[in-house]
Write a protein that holds these residues in place. Structure first.
Motif, mmCIF file in Angstrom:
data_model
loop_
_atom_site.group_PDB
_atom_site.id
_atom_site.type_symbol
_atom_site.label_atom_id
_atom_site.label_comp_id
_atom_site.label_asym_id
_atom_site.label_seq_id
_atom_site.Cartn_x
_atom_site.Cartn_y
_atom_site.Cartn_z
ATOM 1 N N ALA A 39 0.835 -1.204 0.000
ATOM 2 C CA ALA A 39 0.000 0.000 0.000
ATOM 3 C C ALA A 39 0.869 1.253 0.000
ATOM 4 O O ALA A 39 0.535 2.260 -0.642
ATOM 5 C CB ALA A 39 -0.927 -0.010 1.213
ATOM 6 N N ARG A 59 -7.304 6.555 -11.182
ATOM 7 C CA ARG A 59 -8.245 5.500 -10.793
ATOM 8 C C ARG A 59 -8.112 4.289 -11.716
ATOM 9 O O ARG A 59 -8.188 3.139 -11.267
ATOM 10 C CB ARG A 59 -9.676 6.034 -10.851
ATOM 11 N N LEU A 62 -5.122 2.351 -10.710
ATOM 12 C CA LEU A 62 -5.388 1.574 -9.499
ATOM 13 C C LEU A 62 -6.217 0.325 -9.814
ATOM 14 O O LEU A 62 -5.961 -0.758 -9.264
ATOM 15 C CB LEU A 62 -6.129 2.428 -8.469
ATOM 16 N N ALA A 63 -7.200 0.479 -10.682
ATOM 17 C CA ALA A 63 -8.040 -0.667 -11.048
ATOM 18 C C ALA A 63 -7.207 -1.763 -11.700
ATOM 19 O O ALA A 63 -7.392 -2.957 -11.424
ATOM 20 C CB ALA A 63 -9.150 -0.223 -11.995
ATOM 21 N N GLY A 66 -5.024 -3.339 -9.008
ATOM 22 C CA GLY A 66 -5.860 -4.172 -8.153
ATOM 23 C C GLY A 66 -6.226 -5.481 -8.831
ATOM 24 O O GLY A 66 -6.209 -6.548 -8.211
ATOM 25 N N GLN A 67 -6.557 -5.402 -10.124
ATOM 26 C CA GLN A 67 -6.921 -6.600 -10.869
ATOM 27 C C GLN A 67 -5.740 -7.562 -10.979
ATOM 28 O O GLN A 67 -5.906 -8.780 -10.885
ATOM 29 C CB GLN A 67 -7.428 -6.192 -12.261
ATOM 30 N N THR A 70 -5.355 -9.363 -7.574
ATOM 31 C CA THR A 70 -6.438 -10.326 -7.358
ATOM 32 C C THR A 70 -6.261 -11.562 -8.227
ATOM 33 O O THR A 70 -6.427 -12.704 -7.766
ATOM 34 C CB THR A 70 -7.793 -9.662 -7.652
ATOM 35 N N ASP A 76 -5.105 -7.209 -2.312
ATOM 36 C CA ASP A 76 -5.157 -6.011 -3.157
ATOM 37 C C ASP A 76 -4.744 -4.784 -2.342
ATOM 38 O O ASP A 76 -5.513 -4.305 -1.506
ATOM 39 C CB ASP A 76 -6.570 -5.838 -3.705
ATOM 40 N N THR A 78 -4.509 -1.761 -3.325
ATOM 41 C CA THR A 78 -5.208 -0.529 -3.731
ATOM 42 C C THR A 78 -6.445 -0.273 -2.885
ATOM 43 O O THR A 78 -6.991 0.828 -2.914
ATOM 44 C CB THR A 78 -5.615 -0.597 -5.213
ATOM 45 N N LYS A 79 -6.878 -1.289 -2.127
ATOM 46 C CA LYS A 79 -8.056 -1.132 -1.261
ATOM 47 C C LYS A 79 -7.672 -0.656 0.135
ATOM 48 O O LYS A 79 -8.554 -0.410 0.968
ATOM 49 C CB LYS A 79 -8.809 -2.459 -1.156
ATOM 50 N N ALA A 80 -6.396 -0.495 0.390
ATOM 51 C CA ALA A 80 -5.936 -0.084 1.717
ATOM 52 C C ALA A 80 -6.387 1.344 2.033
ATOM 53 O O ALA A 80 -6.453 2.195 1.138
ATOM 54 C CB ALA A 80 -4.415 -0.172 1.790
ATOM 55 N N ARG A 84 -6.705 4.877 -0.402
ATOM 56 C CA ARG A 84 -7.981 5.582 -0.580
ATOM 57 C C ARG A 84 -7.883 7.028 -0.094
ATOM 58 O O ARG A 84 -8.399 7.958 -0.717
ATOM 59 C CB ARG A 84 -9.092 4.841 0.171
#
Length: 316
Positions: A39, A59, A62-63, A66-67, A70, A76, A78-80, A84
Motif C-alpha cells: 500500500a 483510478r 489503481l483498477a 488491483g486486478q 487479485t 489487493d 489498492t483497497k488499503a 484511498r
C-alpha cells in the motif's frame, strides 16, 4: 492457451485488457515499482503522478493494479485505507473539470458528409478507386456512428454478416460484444432509413464499392488505397475522424470518437426524446452516464425519418 484461460480471457474486453496491461507496465517499467506491491508503494506512485495525470487516469491505474493482484492471488493493496485517503487528497488538491469532446452538431455533420460526397463524385469522374473507397467508408462511419450513438470499439466490431440493410427501409445491426452488454449475450440495433444523412444508404454504398461480403465493416485503407482484411483499430478512430473533419474545414481538435455519441444524444434530447428512450437506443444503463453526453445548450432542427416512428430507432 487452455480452455479455462480462453474463457477467462474472453470475459475481459480488448480495450480493458490493453489499458490494464499498459497500466501495470507503467507501474513496473516507467516508475520502477515491484509487484506484488505494498500500500505504501502504491501511495507513493500516486503522489509522483498526482500533478501529471487526471484523477480518472489514476483510478484506472489503481483498477489495473488491483486486478493484477487479485488475479495472481495476492491481497489487493489498492483497497488499503492509505491508498484511498491519498486518492481523496489528490482529488481535493488538484480538482479538475472533466474535459469532454464537443458534440457533433447536425450542421457540421451535414457539412462533412457533403464534402465527402463531393470527393466521391470527383473520384468517380477521375476513375480513382482509392479515393472513392476512402470517401464512401468515411461517410458510412460517420452516419452509422452518429445515428446509432456507437462507441469507437463498437464501430470497429461491426461485421458485414451481422448486418441486414434494405435501402429506403432500414437496417439491423448485431453486436456480439459491447460495453453495455454485461451478460455477453449480444445486442441487436435497428436504424431506419432517412431522407437525408441516411446511414442505411451510406452503408450500402460502402460495402458495394468495397466488395465486402464478410468480415469487418470498417477497415484500414493504406496510402495506396489497398483495403485491409482487419478491422480499424478503435484507438485510431480519433486521428481518422479529426482528419475527416479537418478536410471539411472544421475545427477538428474539438472532436473525438465520443463526439458522434454526444452529438446524437444532444440531437435526440433537443427533439423531445425522453431519457428512457435515449438510454435504450444508445445502451446506457445509468442515468448519470447518459446526462454526461447531453449538451443542453445545443438545439437541433427536426430531421424527417422513414418510416416516421421513433420506436424503430430503439435497441431490441
Amino acid at each position: 492457451m487452455n480452455k479455462l484461460d480462453r474463457y477467462l480471457d474472453a470475459a475481459v474486453r480488448d480495450n480493458t485488457r490493453r489499458s490494464y496491461r499498459a497500466a501495470v507496465e507503467h507501474f513496473e517499467v516507467s516508475w520502477g515499482g515491484f509487484l506484488p506491491a505494498t500500500a505504501d508503494s502504491i501511495a507513493r506512485y500516486l503522489v509522483d503522478y498526482a500533478e501529471q495525470h487526471s484523477i480518472n487516469t489514476l483510478r484506472q491505474r489503481l483498477a489495473a493494479l488491483g486486478q493484477w493482484h487479485t488475479s495472481q492471488g495476492f491481497p489487493d493493496p489498492t483497497k488499503a485505507p492509505l491508498v484511498r485517503q491519498m486518492l481523496k487528497g489528490i482529488r481535493a488538491v488538484h480538482p479538475a473539470q472533466e474535459r469532454q469532446a464537443a458534440a457533433l452538431t447536425l450542421e457540421h455533420l451535414q457539412r462533412t458528409v457533403d464534402a465527402l460526397h463531393t470527393k466521391a463524385a470527383q473520384a468517380q469522374q477521375a476513375h480513382c478507386l482509392p479515393e472513392l473507397l476512402r470517401a464512401r467508408r468515411d461517410v458510412a462511419l460517420l452516419l452509422i456512428g452518429f445515428w446509432r450513438g456507437f462507441r469507437g470499439d463498437e464501430l470497429a466490431r461491426l461485421r458485414v454478416e451481422h448486418i441486414q440493410a434494405q435501402a429506403g427501409v432500414g437496417m439491423q445491426l448485431y453486436l456480439a460484444q459491447s460495453k453495455g452488454d454485461r451478460q455477453g449475450r449480444g445486442v441487436s440495433h435497428r436504424t431506419p432509413a432517412l431522407k437525408s444523412l441516411c446511414p442505411v444508404q451510406a452503408y450500402i454504398d460502402w460495402i458495394s464499392v468495397a466488395g465486402i461480403a464478410r468480415g469487418p465493416v470498417f477497415r484500414k485503407l493504406d496510402r495506396w488505397g489497398n483495403l485491409g482484411e482487419q478491422a480499424l483499430n478503435s484507438g485510431s478512430l480519433i486521428v481518422l475522424l479529426r482528419r475527416i473533419f479537418a478536410d471539411a474545414g472544421l475545427p477538428a481538435s474539438l472532436y473525438s470518437s465520443h463526439s458522434l455519441r454526444r452529438g446524437f444524444a444532444t440531437w435526440a434530447s433537443g427533439n423531445g426524446w425522453d431519457m428512457k428512450a435515449l438510454m435504450a437506443h444508445v445502451g446506457w444503463r445509468d442515468v448519470k452516464s447518459a446526462l454526461r453526453y447531453v449538451d443542453a445548450s445545443v438545439s437541433f432542427g427536426e430531421l424527417e425519418v422513414l418510416p416516421a416512428r421513433r420506436d424503430v430507432l430503439t435497441a431490441d
